[in-house]
Design an enzyme around this catalytic site. Structure first.
Site, PDB file in Angstrom:
ATOM      1  N   HIS A  95      29.224  42.305  -2.388  1.00 59.24           N
ATOM      2  CA  HIS A  95      30.275  42.905  -1.104  1.00 59.24           C
ATOM      3  C   HIS A  95      31.220  44.085  -2.193  1.00 59.24           C
ATOM      4  CE1 HIS A  95      32.753  43.685   1.896  1.00 59.24           C
ATOM      5  NE2 HIS A  95      31.654  43.105   2.594  1.00 59.24           N
ATOM      6  N   GLU A 154      27.585  50.391   0.829  1.00 62.70           N
ATOM      7  CA  GLU A 154      28.125  50.120   2.027  1.00 62.70           C
ATOM      8  C   GLU A 154      30.077  51.385   1.102  1.00 62.70           C
ATOM      9  OE1 GLU A 154      29.799  46.152   2.984  1.00 62.70           O
ATOM     10  OE2 GLU A 154      27.679  46.712   3.394  1.00 62.70           O
TER      11      GLU A 154
HETATM   12  P1  PGA Z   1      33.698  46.828   8.866  1.00 66.48           P
HETATM   13  O1  PGA Z   1      33.267  45.967   7.404  1.00 66.48           O
HETATM   14  O2  PGA Z   1      32.733  46.720   9.495  1.00 66.48           O
HETATM   15  O3  PGA Z   1      34.766  45.604   9.330  1.00 66.48           O
HETATM   16  O4  PGA Z   1      34.402  48.474   8.129  1.00 66.48           O
HETATM   17  C1  PGA Z   1      32.037  46.210   6.554  1.00 66.48           C
HETATM   18  C2  PGA Z   1      31.287  45.044   5.731  1.00 66.48           C
HETATM   19  O5  PGA Z   1      31.716  44.197   5.242  1.00 66.48           O
HETATM   20  O6  PGA Z   1      29.990  45.461   5.630  1.00 66.48           O
END
Ligand code: PGA
Length: 255
Positions: A95, A154
């Protein structure tokens, strides 16, 4: 047919009691397994208890992270084999926050991917909007292993930022990832791998985001901390406002 996969990434939020109450409350409001797979990634200490509360429901309890090494003198780390043995089937790997705040490199992430697969856990591998790192993260995997992985796209500008995800852009990014997998590993694998989108997904944009061919699911941070919003999102195909009104919609506690 790729089954939709909706995942709550709670990050470092919710006490054990809060996590248990949440799972008990939402358990009966999930779509069935034929429609979608649903997962929650709590803090590690809550995993065993939530696995037992989730029971046979359509809810996977997912690890937010685990170690690249199999076992040994690695203080503070969590073993893939041991979380597998308590019923965890998926682990989020690489992540953005792990890379940025804990200096995880592509090499470490690649090692974690291999370790997860060797211990029977499916890695949910996060890549950014450029996906330039993807090939090195999948390096060394066999055809059988590659078929199993889940990828989550992401974008650095959308995760935790409050920027509303533009669903056309989200589809383009996921499409590019599928194309890159096609180029590197062949069409058959690329058509099987699930590609998720993560970054500011919420009840008002989830249906539009999911309505794209190359987006097979979402990884949700902030909006997943609230029971009412979570139920709304996992039922995006049905839209169930009457269920949501049964919950007190508390403001999500953001890190
Ligand atoms: P968020 O986080 O929905 O708060 O933008 C997404 C993630 O960490 O994948």
């Amino acid at each position: 047919m790729r089954k939709p996969f909706i995942i709550a990434n709670w990050k470092m939020n919710k006490s054990l009691g809060e996590a248990q109450r949440f799972v008990r409350a939402i358990k009966g409001c999930l779509p069935n397994y034929q429609e979608a797979e649903i997962g929650i990634a709590p803090q590690a200490f809550a995993i065993p208890s939530l696995v037992s509360i989730a029971g046979n429901s359509n809810l996977e309890i997912i690890a937010q992270n685990a170690a690249a090494k199999v076992a040994g003198a690695y203080t503070g780390e969590i073993s893939m084999g041991d979380i597998h043995d308590i019923g965890v089937k998926y682990v989020i790997i690489g992540h953005l926050e792990r890379r940025r705040l804990f200096h995880e490199t592509n090499q470490i992430i690649n090692e974690k991917v291999s370790t997860a697969l060797s211990k029977g856990i499916t890695p949910i591998i996060c890549v950014d909007e450029s996906n330039t790192e993807l090939k090195s993260l999948l390096n060394g995997l066999t055809y059988q292993q590659l078929k199993k992985v889940v990828i989550s796209c992401e974008p650095t500008w959308a995760v935790g930022k409050g920027h509303q995800a533009n669903n056309e852009m989200a589809e383009k990014m996921c499409q590019r990832i599928r194309q890159a997998i096609t180029n590197d590993f062949g069409r058959a694998i690329a058509q099987q791998i699930r590609i998720l989108y993560g970054g500011s997904v919420n009840p008002s944009n989830i249906a539009d985001i999911m309505n794209h061919q190359d987006i097979d699911g979402v990884l949700i941070g902030r909006a997943s901390l609230d029971e009412g919003q979570f139920i709304q999102m996992v039922n995006y195909q049905k839209r169930m406002p009457e269920v949501v009104t049964n919950f007190t919609v508390k403001r999500a506690v953001v890190q």
